[in-house]
Design a protein around this motif. Structure first.
Motif, short mmCIF file in Angstrom:
data_model
loop_
_atom_site.label_atom_id
_atom_site.label_comp_id
_atom_site.label_asym_id
_atom_site.label_seq_id
_atom_site.Cartn_x
_atom_site.Cartn_y
_atom_site.Cartn_z
N ILE A 149 12.86 18.84 22.57
CA ILE A 149 13.07 17.82 23.94
C ILE A 149 12.19 16.51 23.47
O ILE A 149 10.88 16.72 23.39
CB ILE A 149 12.64 18.29 25.15
CG1 ILE A 149 13.43 19.43 25.44
CG2 ILE A 149 12.48 17.14 26.23
CD1 ILE A 149 14.91 19.07 25.75
N ALA A 150 12.68 15.28 23.33
CA ALA A 150 11.77 13.97 23.17
C ALA A 150 11.27 13.82 24.58
O ALA A 150 11.76 13.49 25.54
CB ALA A 150 12.66 12.86 22.51
N LYS A 151 9.97 13.63 24.60
CA LYS A 151 9.28 13.11 25.73
C LYS A 151 9.72 11.87 26.30
O LYS A 151 10.10 11.03 25.41
CB LYS A 151 7.81 13.28 25.60
CG LYS A 151 7.17 14.67 25.28
CD LYS A 151 5.63 14.53 25.26
CE LYS A 151 4.84 15.98 25.03
NZ LYS A 151 3.53 15.78 24.65
N LYS A 152 9.73 11.74 27.46
CA LYS A 152 10.18 10.53 28.24
C LYS A 152 11.56 9.82 27.73
O LYS A 152 11.61 8.75 27.19
CB LYS A 152 8.91 9.56 28.20
CG LYS A 152 7.84 10.00 28.59
CD LYS A 152 6.71 8.91 28.55
CE LYS A 152 5.03 9.35 29.10
NZ LYS A 152 4.11 8.24 28.86
N SER A 153 12.50 10.98 27.52
CA SER A 153 13.78 10.40 27.11
C SER A 153 14.91 11.12 27.72
O SER A 153 14.64 11.57 28.80
CB SER A 153 13.71 10.87 25.77
OG SER A 153 14.33 12.02 25.48
N VAL A 154 16.13 10.65 27.58
CA VAL A 154 17.23 11.21 28.26
C VAL A 154 17.39 12.55 28.06
O VAL A 154 18.25 13.19 28.67
CB VAL A 154 18.60 10.47 27.44
CG1 VAL A 154 18.83 10.86 26.23
CG2 VAL A 154 19.90 10.70 28.46
N ASP A 155 16.87 13.13 27.12
CA ASP A 155 16.69 14.68 26.78
C ASP A 155 16.31 15.17 28.29
O ASP A 155 17.02 16.53 28.55
CB ASP A 155 15.88 15.01 25.83
CG ASP A 155 16.25 14.80 24.43
OD1 ASP A 155 17.35 14.31 24.23
OD2 ASP A 155 15.43 14.86 23.34
N THR A 156 15.59 14.93 28.89
CA THR A 156 15.14 15.56 30.15
C THR A 156 16.16 15.42 31.03
O THR A 156 16.32 16.27 32.00
CB THR A 156 13.71 15.20 30.38
OG1 THR A 156 13.75 13.58 30.93
CG2 THR A 156 12.75 15.19 29.63
N LEU A 157 16.88 14.31 31.20
CA LEU A 157 18.01 14.21 32.32
C LEU A 157 19.17 15.33 32.03
O LEU A 157 19.39 15.89 32.77
CB LEU A 157 18.43 12.66 31.99
CG LEU A 157 19.57 12.21 33.09
CD1 LEU A 157 19.15 12.49 34.35
CD2 LEU A 157 20.03 10.87 32.79
N ILE A 158 19.29 15.25 30.68
CA ILE A 158 20.42 16.11 30.31
C ILE A 158 20.38 17.39 30.47
O ILE A 158 21.10 18.23 31.06
CB ILE A 158 20.80 15.80 28.73
CG1 ILE A 158 21.21 14.45 28.44
CG2 ILE A 158 21.92 17.05 28.18
CD1 ILE A 158 21.48 14.12 26.91
#
Length: 235
Positions: free
Chosen positions: A208-217
């Motif tokens: 997971i890339a921090k502060k990125s769309v990864d967390t939204l997905i």
């Protein structure tokens, strides 16, 4: 009847592996996030490349690509921005292999599949399966992985090659190098190692890339909602 009601399967554990985007990548990411456009320099081009995202769903895809370490120009050519995510997954694989375990790795984009394959081939232990892999070859590779303990890694393309209809219970570890947009694909991918024949506790890793769309997905998958619905509800 639910699988959990009739099968005595081992416990699942989920582990997030967060990382910071490189400074250059963060700058490009922020441009795209704020303006729906990014200007990328230093990619062996005589002029900077301008990346456009005219609609919100295209923007989400572009942000996901950037967080993965590459970007596609308007002609569809992929340009490398960073190897950070590749290196993190490669290090995690080495750690799993050192503990005498085997692993299944899922990717979302062709670029990261190819880059990971370059890194993993140095170990000569990887079985790569992607959309264009012939069906017979694909089946044979899965059989080899199940029966031959010397083959330690299966590298899969999430969309085309490995989400449905296969058994990979020889592995008890799975790495989502990048997470699928689809709830169904994500859950089916998990089941490749968590089904009849699995005797070990299984562990799933999310890069997971921090502060990125990864967390939204990831949040959309946990809520079992389509990412498009989440975005349109709250752009």
């Amino acid at each position: 009847v639910l699988k959990s009601e009739c099968l005595d399967l081992p416990e699942k554990t989920f582990v997030n592996v967060p990382f910071e985007l490189d400074e250059k990548v963060r700058d490009i990411y922020d441009q795209m996030e704020e303006n729906f456009i990014a200007e990328v320099e230093g990619l062996d081009q005589t002029k900077p490349i301008r990346i456009l995202a005219p609609i919100i769903l295209t923007k989400i895809m572009k942000l996901s690509q950037i967080a993965s370490g590459f970007i596609k120009d308007e002609d569809g050519n992929a340009h490398s921005l960073s190897q950070t995510r590749i290196n993190i997954t490669n290090d995690l694989i080495e750690s799993i292999l050192e503990s005498k375990n085997r692993v299944v790795v899922y990717t979302k984009f062709i670029w990261e599949f190819d880059e990971l394959l370059k890194a993993l081939k140095k170990q000569a232990l990887v079985l790569p399966v992607r959309g264009k892999t012939p069906s017979e070859t694909r089946t044979k590779m899965f059989e080899i992985f199940q029966s031959n303990r010397k083959r330690k890694i299966v590298l899969l393309s999430m969309v085309s090659a490995g989400a449905l209809g296969i058994t990979l219970t020889a592995a008890s570890n799975m790495i989502f190098h990048n997470i699928s947009w689809s709830v169904d694909q994500y859950l089916q991918a998990q089941d490749r190692i968590h089904r009849i024949g699995q005797t070990e506790k299984v562990t799933y890793y999310h890069i997971i890339a921090k502060k990125s769309v990864d967390t939204l997905i990831l949040r959309s998958l946990r809520d079992k909602r389509k990412i498009s619905d989440m975005i349109l509800d709250n752009p």
